[in-house]
Design a protein around this motif. Structure first.
Motif, mmCIF file in Angstrom:
data_model
loop_
_atom_site.group_PDB
_atom_site.id
_atom_site.type_symbol
_atom_site.label_atom_id
_atom_site.label_comp_id
_atom_site.label_asym_id
_atom_site.label_seq_id
_atom_site.Cartn_x
_atom_site.Cartn_y
_atom_site.Cartn_z
ATOM 1 N N LEU A 33 0.792 -1.316 0.073
ATOM 2 C CA LEU A 33 0.064 -0.110 0.037
ATOM 3 C C LEU A 33 0.921 1.416 -0.088
ATOM 4 O O LEU A 33 0.653 1.936 -0.807
ATOM 5 N N ILE A 34 1.837 1.184 1.027
ATOM 6 C CA ILE A 34 2.864 2.389 0.876
ATOM 7 C C ILE A 34 3.520 2.601 -0.396
ATOM 8 O O ILE A 34 3.875 3.654 -0.861
ATOM 9 N N LEU A 35 3.914 1.297 -0.917
ATOM 10 C CA LEU A 35 4.666 1.602 -2.207
ATOM 11 C C LEU A 35 3.744 2.048 -3.174
ATOM 12 O O LEU A 35 4.102 2.758 -4.231
ATOM 13 N N SER A 36 2.476 1.501 -3.333
ATOM 14 C CA SER A 36 1.356 1.928 -4.470
ATOM 15 C C SER A 36 1.157 3.607 -4.184
ATOM 16 O O SER A 36 1.030 4.321 -5.385
ATOM 17 N N VAL A 37 1.172 4.220 -3.037
ATOM 18 C CA VAL A 37 1.157 5.579 -2.746
ATOM 19 C C VAL A 37 2.285 6.426 -3.026
ATOM 20 O O VAL A 37 2.027 7.321 -3.930
ATOM 21 N N VAL A 38 3.540 5.835 -2.953
ATOM 22 C CA VAL A 38 4.383 6.423 -3.495
ATOM 23 C C VAL A 38 4.437 6.439 -5.043
ATOM 24 O O VAL A 38 4.992 7.643 -5.642
ATOM 25 N N MET A 39 4.153 5.363 -5.715
ATOM 26 C CA MET A 39 4.294 5.405 -6.963
ATOM 27 C C MET A 39 3.111 6.267 -7.775
ATOM 28 O O MET A 39 3.493 6.827 -8.696
ATOM 29 N N ILE A 40 2.072 6.438 -7.247
ATOM 30 C CA ILE A 40 1.050 7.426 -7.682
ATOM 31 C C ILE A 40 1.458 8.861 -7.512
ATOM 32 O O ILE A 40 1.180 9.804 -8.288
ATOM 33 N N LEU A 41 2.089 9.041 -6.444
ATOM 34 C CA LEU A 41 2.593 10.398 -6.263
ATOM 35 C C LEU A 41 3.930 10.763 -7.325
ATOM 36 O O LEU A 41 3.815 11.773 -8.101
ATOM 37 N N ALA A 42 4.480 9.757 -7.631
ATOM 38 C CA ALA A 42 5.798 9.731 -8.620
ATOM 39 C C ALA A 42 5.034 9.771 -10.001
ATOM 40 O O ALA A 42 5.481 10.720 -10.730
ATOM 41 N N GLU A 43 4.037 9.340 -10.145
ATOM 42 C CA GLU A 43 3.227 9.280 -11.384
ATOM 43 C C GLU A 43 2.829 10.576 -11.546
ATOM 44 O O GLU A 43 2.730 11.291 -12.599
ATOM 45 N N THR A 44 1.990 11.379 -10.716
ATOM 46 C CA THR A 44 1.521 12.648 -10.660
ATOM 47 C C THR A 44 2.509 13.523 -11.027
ATOM 48 O O THR A 44 2.600 14.563 -11.786
ATOM 49 N N ILE A 45 3.485 13.481 -10.132
ATOM 50 C CA ILE A 45 4.876 14.727 -10.517
ATOM 51 C C ILE A 45 5.254 14.416 -11.758
ATOM 52 O O ILE A 45 5.463 15.508 -12.621
ATOM 53 N N LEU A 46 5.762 12.994 -12.349
ATOM 54 C CA LEU A 46 6.139 13.257 -13.616
ATOM 55 C C LEU A 46 5.201 13.690 -14.675
ATOM 56 O O LEU A 46 5.311 14.063 -15.717
ATOM 57 N N PHE A 47 3.841 13.275 -14.543
ATOM 58 C CA PHE A 47 2.946 13.723 -15.299
ATOM 59 C C PHE A 47 3.002 15.160 -15.498
ATOM 60 O O PHE A 47 3.038 15.839 -16.574
ATOM 61 N N GLY A 88 9.446 8.508 -18.363
ATOM 62 C CA GLY A 88 9.351 8.294 -16.899
ATOM 63 C C GLY A 88 8.036 8.024 -16.505
ATOM 64 O O GLY A 88 7.363 6.883 -15.487
ATOM 65 N N TYR A 89 7.042 8.962 -17.040
ATOM 66 C CA TYR A 89 5.464 8.857 -16.559
ATOM 67 C C TYR A 89 5.034 7.496 -17.052
ATOM 68 O O TYR A 89 4.293 6.810 -16.306
ATOM 69 N N ALA A 90 5.468 7.034 -18.357
ATOM 70 C CA ALA A 90 4.853 5.813 -18.868
ATOM 71 C C ALA A 90 5.334 4.701 -17.994
ATOM 72 O O ALA A 90 4.600 3.678 -17.610
ATOM 73 N N VAL A 91 6.669 4.710 -17.680
ATOM 74 C CA VAL A 91 7.179 3.674 -16.569
ATOM 75 C C VAL A 91 6.632 3.477 -15.472
ATOM 76 O O VAL A 91 6.166 2.499 -14.780
ATOM 77 N N ALA A 92 6.265 4.734 -14.728
ATOM 78 C CA ALA A 92 5.746 5.053 -13.454
ATOM 79 C C ALA A 92 4.306 4.241 -13.461
ATOM 80 O O ALA A 92 3.895 3.491 -12.525
ATOM 81 N N ARG A 93 3.620 4.788 -14.581
ATOM 82 C CA ARG A 93 2.147 4.204 -14.682
ATOM 83 C C ARG A 93 1.995 2.722 -14.723
ATOM 84 O O ARG A 93 1.450 1.992 -13.999
ATOM 85 N N ALA A 94 3.026 2.164 -15.476
ATOM 86 C CA ALA A 94 3.141 0.595 -15.648
ATOM 87 C C ALA A 94 3.341 0.014 -14.508
ATOM 88 O O ALA A 94 2.616 -1.231 -13.910
ATOM 89 N N ILE A 95 4.599 0.432 -13.634
ATOM 90 C CA ILE A 95 4.883 -0.179 -12.194
ATOM 91 C C ILE A 95 3.794 -0.006 -11.486
ATOM 92 O O ILE A 95 3.337 -0.916 -10.672
ATOM 93 N N SER A 96 3.193 1.209 -11.238
ATOM 94 C CA SER A 96 2.155 1.400 -10.526
ATOM 95 C C SER A 96 0.750 0.564 -10.834
ATOM 96 O O SER A 96 0.372 0.159 -9.647
ATOM 97 N N ALA A 97 0.754 0.158 -11.861
ATOM 98 C CA ALA A 97 -0.545 -0.636 -12.237
ATOM 99 C C ALA A 97 -0.068 -2.207 -11.855
ATOM 100 O O ALA A 97 -1.137 -2.852 -11.204
ATOM 101 N N TYR A 98 1.231 -2.426 -11.723
ATOM 102 C CA TYR A 98 1.677 -3.979 -11.409
ATOM 103 C C TYR A 98 1.511 -3.999 -9.987
ATOM 104 O O TYR A 98 1.125 -4.873 -9.184
ATOM 105 N N ILE A 99 1.941 -2.893 -9.239
ATOM 106 C CA ILE A 99 1.820 -2.924 -7.695
ATOM 107 C C ILE A 99 0.495 -2.884 -7.151
ATOM 108 O O ILE A 99 0.150 -3.641 -6.208
ATOM 109 N N ILE A 100 -0.457 -2.086 -7.687
ATOM 110 C CA ILE A 100 -1.869 -2.125 -7.412
ATOM 111 C C ILE A 100 -2.262 -3.525 -7.599
ATOM 112 O O ILE A 100 -3.307 -3.886 -6.704
ATOM 113 N N GLU A 101 -2.166 -3.990 -8.482
ATOM 114 C CA GLU A 101 -2.608 -5.806 -8.958
ATOM 115 C C GLU A 101 -2.020 -6.655 -7.887
ATOM 116 O O GLU A 101 -2.932 -7.284 -7.431
ATOM 117 N N VAL A 102 -0.838 -6.570 -7.454
ATOM 118 C CA VAL A 102 -0.262 -7.455 -6.540
ATOM 119 C C VAL A 102 -1.089 -7.221 -4.979
ATOM 120 O O VAL A 102 -1.267 -7.907 -4.243
#
Length: 603
Positions: A33-47, A88-102
């Motif tokens: 959960l913490i990792l998914s929050v971090v990745m979504i923040l990173a995704e937003t910042i990169l966007f 970076g934004y595209a990679v962050a989205r992909a990683i974020s989607a994987y983390i959320i799935e896990v």
């Protein structure tokens, strides 16, 4: 008016119940959960960074000095910078989607496990109540994926709010009133969705029994258990019509609610669209009048539609969040069912003697929600190493007596003792390990033949010899050894390579299950009802040898099953009417003599 509004807000916040949902997800997968929050923040910042990089790139191109030889390399540098952020934004989205799935998988597994643990920890009375099955049905309907969906929706809302703050700050530079107006126009749609989410939840709770009934009818029509009778009695069309009648009623009410919701949303979304174009008209008129610059109108036309979309996404996210969390409350409703607290209880050790006496002393019992007692002032002694029989007609209370002996219920009055000590003083699992019943409605496990037997004492070290010995004593070995994989053969027809057997053979496996256990007291509740006369006679003629030196309680309608018992109790209407040996009871006037003194073809 204020009180009504306060009550509505209170109801919404109660239904939302985010704290419990967040704690549930944290318990299931805190790290993810913490990792998914971090990745979504990173995704937003990169966007936001990629948008800003494109803006800088456009500014540089518009102010380029074509005579400068370094201009090309400088432009390329900004292009690479913008591209890097976009990648970076595209990679962050992909990683974020994987983390959320896990994370979703872990949460779903955690909830499934918790539902099962809750079910096995509840007292038997819950499983004899329709209310429990309504709660369980709603909890399963809620789904194990909704809690994680609530968290991801919250994160999406947070991300959209950040985006709105970034884009909205530019709108404020044009006119501060535009963004609040836009939000005000979108709010009615949000309120409509929340209102109908509450209506749907109330409808769902009210009609859960109806949904369960339709599921039951569907199971009757498709399962193997009822297939024979449905065909023999021609029940297929009748049951299917009952099923269709319920489903039509459910569909019509559901569609009626959907129609009203759709109509309301059409009105509110139309209002929002009118508000959107009113704002555009306001800026356009301001441009004509000279109060708004051309640059402002260009900026406005670029970012205002995006702001409108973001606000709609936030509104939709909140309604989805609310709707899902209402369903999650059904999961918490199951988890919050009363479970008897046992953690702080101090138990005493079971008697170590090989033989122990089990005794019921003036026991009375009334089922929860029942008015009349099922058992009244029952006193029975089961001495060590003795065979005790209980005889009674249907409805006499025999099955209830078994439940009390297995500590599935506690007496309302009187006590049950083992070795002179009240059984409530013993750990429940340890006590039950001393009682091995064969229930009248025994389970047919679609597992291997050896597991069907091992389930009698799953904590006992695996021993093929012990399994075969119990199987021989019950009479099951004769047919199990003929299977292609013998004791490794899958029983039943639910799974591949399964072998279905007769009800009598299933009962022999159930008897083997009881004999396999290390319990010191065996209980046979009509345990030979499906056996043929020869098999039953063989079992009971050598019953003492088969059970070794253990005590046994036999409940049966057949004289051949009980005549060898050391002592017999006659149960009728929830009370003990007679007791004695077979010979003594046959020489008395009473129910026992009426049942068995006259020659009986089944005995």
């Amino acid at each position: 008016m204020i009180n009504i509004f306060t009550e509505k807000v209170k109801k919404i916040t109660t239904n939302l119940n985010l704290k419990k949902t967040i704690l549930l997800v944290l318990n299931a997968s805190k790290g993810w959960l913490i990792l998914s929050v971090v990745m979504i923040l990173a995704e937003t910042i990169l966007f936001l960074g990629s948008i800003y990089a494109l803006k800088i790139l456009v500014d540089k191109i518009s102010h380029i000095n074509f005579s400068d030889k370094n201009s090309e390399s400088e432009i390329i540098k900004y292009v690479i910078f913008a591209a890097a952020l976009a990648i970076g934004y595209a990679v962050a989205r992909a990683i974020s989607a994987y983390i959320i799935e896990v994370q979703a998988t872990k949460v779903a597994h955690h909830i499934d496990e918790k539902i099962h643990l809750t079910a096995i920890s509840l007292e038997l009375s819950y499983f004899e109540s329709p209310d429990y099955y309504d709660v369980l049905s709603r909890a399963k309907e809620a789904g194990s994926d909704r809690p994680n969906l609530v968290i991801t929706t919250m994160l999406e809302i947070a991300k959209n709010i950040l985006n709105l703050a970034a884009v909205g700050s530019l709108i404020f530079t044009i006119n501060w009133i535009l963004l609040p107006l836009l939000i005000a126009f979108v709010l009615p749609t949000l309120f409509v969705r929340i209102y109908f989410a509450n209506k749907q939840n109330l409808w769902r709770i009210k009609h859960t029994p109806l949904e369960r009934k339709s599921a039951y009818l569907s199971n009757l029509l498709t399962a193997d258990v009822s297939a024979k009778e449905i065909r023999v009695f021609g029940l297929g069309e009748y049951l299917n019509n009952l099923y269709k009648k319920i489903r039509v009623e459910v569909f019509e009410r559901n569609l009626n609610l959907s129609y009203k919701r759709t109509l309301s949303e059409v009105l509110t979304t139309s209002l929002a669209s009118m508000g959107f174009f009113a704002c555009i008209g306001y800026i356009a008129v301001g441009t004509v009048r000279g109060t708004t610059s051309v640059g402002d109108i260009v900026l406005f036309l670029v970012i205002f539609p995006q702001s409108f979309t973001i606000i709609q996404n936030i509104s939709s996210g909140i309604s989805i969040l609310y709707h899902n969390n209402i369903f999650i409350n059904s999961i918490f409703e199951l988890f919050d069912l009363k479970i008897e607290e046992k953690a702080d209880e101090k138990y005493i050790d079971l008697p170590k003697d090989q033989g122990i006496t089990l005794e019921l002393k003036n026991v009375s019992f009334t089922y929860p929600h029942a008015i009349n007692p099922t058992l009244k002032n029952i006193s029975i002694t089961i001495p060590e190493g003795k065979i005790i029989a209980i005889v009674g007609l249907n409805g006499a209370g025999k099955s209830t007596l078994i439940k009390l002996l297995c500590k599935l219920y506690k007496p309302n009055q009187g006590e049950i003792t083992m070795g002179g000590t009240n059984i409530n003083s013993f750990n429940e699992l340890e006590y039950r390990s001393q009682i091995s019943p064969v229930f009248q409605d025994f389970s047919k496990y679609n597992v291997t033949a050896e597991d069907n037997i091992r389930f009698g004492d799953i904590s006992k070290p695996y021993s093929e010899d012990d399994i075969i010995d119990a199987s021989k004593k019950s009479g099951a070995h004769a047919f199990v050894e003929k299977f292609p994989h013998q004791y490794k053969t899958m029983m039943g027809r639910l799974f591949e390579d399964g072998h279905e057997v007769s009800i009598g053979q299933w009962q022999k496996l159930a008897i083997a299950r009881a004999l396999f256990s290390s319990a010191r007291i065996l209980i046979f509740d009509e345990a030979t009802s499906a056996l043929d006369a020869v098999a039953e006679k063989e079992l009971y003629d050598s019953f003492r040898k088969r059970i070794s030196n253990r005590s046994a309680v036999i409940i049966s309608h057949r004289h051949s099953a009980i005549k060898h018992a050391d002592y017999i109790y006659v149960l009728s209407g929830g009370t003990i009417l007679q007791h004695g040996t077979d010979e003594e009871l046959l020489n008395m006037d009473g129910d026992y003599a009426k049942l068995f003194k006259t020659p009986n073809p089944s005995s």
